[in-house]
Design an enzyme around this catalytic site. Structure first.
Site, PDB file in Angstrom:
ATOM      1  N   HIS A 194      53.714  85.440  27.771  1.00  7.88           N
ATOM      2  CA  HIS A 194      53.021  85.657  26.499  1.00  7.88           C
ATOM      3  C   HIS A 194      51.724  84.843  26.434  1.00  7.88           C
ATOM      4  O   HIS A 194      51.477  84.116  25.462  1.00  7.88           O
ATOM      5  CB  HIS A 194      53.933  85.302  25.324  1.00  7.88           C
ATOM      6  CG  HIS A 194      53.595  86.061  24.066  1.00  7.88           C
ATOM      7  ND1 HIS A 194      54.544  86.589  23.243  1.00  7.88           N
ATOM      8  CD2 HIS A 194      52.398  86.379  23.496  1.00  7.88           C
ATOM      9  CE1 HIS A 194      53.968  87.196  22.216  1.00  7.88           C
ATOM     10  NE2 HIS A 194      52.666  87.081  22.350  1.00  7.88           N
ATOM     11  N   ILE A 195      50.905  84.997  27.465  1.00  5.48           N
ATOM     12  CA  ILE A 195      49.667  84.217  27.525  1.00  5.48           C
ATOM     13  C   ILE A 195      48.420  85.093  27.653  1.00  5.48           C
ATOM     14  O   ILE A 195      47.330  84.576  27.895  1.00  5.48           O
ATOM     15  CB  ILE A 195      49.696  83.186  28.682  1.00  5.48           C
ATOM     16  CG1 ILE A 195      50.146  83.808  29.995  1.00  5.48           C
ATOM     17  CG2 ILE A 195      50.612  82.033  28.343  1.00  5.48           C
ATOM     18  CD1 ILE A 195      49.094  84.579  30.733  1.00  5.48           C
ATOM     19  N   GLU A 220      62.198  86.374  23.734  1.00  7.56           N
ATOM     20  CA  GLU A 220      61.354  85.325  24.306  1.00  7.56           C
ATOM     21  C   GLU A 220      61.844  83.951  23.864  1.00  7.56           C
ATOM     22  O   GLU A 220      62.263  83.794  22.715  1.00  7.56           O
ATOM     23  CB  GLU A 220      59.894  85.522  23.871  1.00  7.56           C
ATOM     24  CG  GLU A 220      59.282  86.803  24.394  1.00  7.56           C
ATOM     25  CD  GLU A 220      57.800  86.947  24.039  1.00  7.56           C
ATOM     26  OE1 GLU A 220      57.224  86.002  23.454  1.00  7.56           O
ATOM     27  OE2 GLU A 220      57.219  87.983  24.360  1.00  7.56           O
ATOM     28  N   ALA A 238      51.110  93.610  24.294  1.00  7.09           N
ATOM     29  CA  ALA A 238      51.100  93.763  22.837  1.00  7.09           C
ATOM     30  C   ALA A 238      52.310  93.088  22.220  1.00  7.09           C
ATOM     31  O   ALA A 238      52.220  91.964  21.722  1.00  7.09           O
ATOM     32  CB  ALA A 238      51.049  95.249  22.467  1.00  7.09           C
TER      33      ALA A 238
END
Length: 310
Positions: free
Chosen positions: A282-283, A261, A231
């Site tokens: 983050h994929i 990030e 999330a």
């Protein structure tokens, strides 16, 4: 000068569609060149970003002609929505376009971590034959707990239900008569943490949700439970999670998002040596198929906002 500026990766056919009607500057590395971005914004009428481009006061002040911000994804914590609203600039997320991809990520990582065997290929290739130590667990019969029960979580719930899992969820904003509750049992956050063999997070990052999964929350989970966060970074206290995994107080975890990030080597050092952990950049919502859906949806919506028929 560019009418549309795109700072992160986008399907090239969708970019070409924009470029047919407007001068379009597409550079997926532009997010890392703020000086170039600020220069391009002086003429831009539309800005299209993913999750790394921070759209705040400084960026908005550089774009006096901006009429719309398109978000290639759904989370808006990198965009100052209030500041956009004050300038009458609509912010358009790709709502629903990557729900399926995230849901599949959650189910896949849950299965990987419960089964365990999929993380030990090197050992088998080296001649080991650890059959008994790789006797993992099935999804069927387990309970998945969903923190937040929006559209993505409901996609997860449906798939988990079809695989024979029990589903519990908490969401104070979803009406009690919503049809999604036909699959999931509506419980408190504490109950989700206590009951879940798999706990998956599906909430935005706010001051109320920051570090919602801290040392106390982790200690209330089953010692063999799996935690999944696809999330938002910042929902999980990462050092506390690393400590719990090292201590054997948790069965495993999958993190697709991080407080900072990209995750640096230094920040990632806390996770070194953990064999029951899946880390991805983050994929979760990014697949070949979802990239097409997201890109073309945002292209269409941006053209509509600029007054072009599609």
């Amino acid at each position: 000068m560019a009418d549309i500026v795109i700072t992160e990766f986008m399907d090239e056919a969708a970019v070409a569609r924009l470029a047919q009607l407007y001068e379009t500057h597409y550079d997926p590395e532009l997010v890392d060149d703020p000086a170039a971005l600020h220069s391009l914004l002086t003429s831009a009428r539309a800005l299209i970003v993913r999750n790394r481009t921070q759209v705040g006061e400084s960026v908005l002040s550089m774009g006096p002609k901006l009429r719309v911000v398109g978000r290639l994804g759904v989370g808006l914590d990198n965009i100052d929505v209030a500041a956009c609203r004050a300038r009458s600039i609509p912010v358009i997320p790709a709502t629903g376009a990557n729900d399926l991809s995230v849901a599949e990520y959650v189910i896949t990582t849950a299965s990987m971590l419960l089964r365990g065997a999929f993380l030990r290929s090197a050992e088998v290739a080296a001649g080991g034959w650890p059959r008994q130590s790789l006797m993992g667990r099935e999804l069927a019969g387990k309970t998945i707990g969903l923190v937040g029960y929006g559209s993505i979580a409901r996609e997860v719930a449906w798939r988990a239900h079809m695989l024979g899992m029990h589903v519990v969820a908490c969401d104070p904003y979803l009406l009690a008569d919503h049809p999604g509750w036909q699959i999931a049992r509506n419980v408190s956050l504490d109950a989700v943490l206590e009951l879940g063999d798999v706990v998956s997070l599906h909430t935005p990052l706010t001051e109320a949700t920051r570090y919602m999964i801290d040392a106390r929350a982790l200690s209330s989970m089953k010692s063999d439970a799996i935690l999944i966060n696809a999330a938002r970074g910042g929902l999980v206290d990462e050092p506390a999670l690393a400590d719990a995994l090292k201590a054997g107080a948790l069965g495993g975890a999958a993190l697709d998002v991080f407080e900072a990030e990209p995750l640096t080597k230094e920040a990632g050092a806390k996770f070194k040596g953990l064999g029951n952990l899946v880390l991805t950049p983050h994929i979760a919502g990014v697949t070949d198929e979802s990239n097409l859906r997201v890109s073309h949806l945002i292209a269409e919506k941006v053209l509509e906002a600029l007054g072009s028929k599609t």
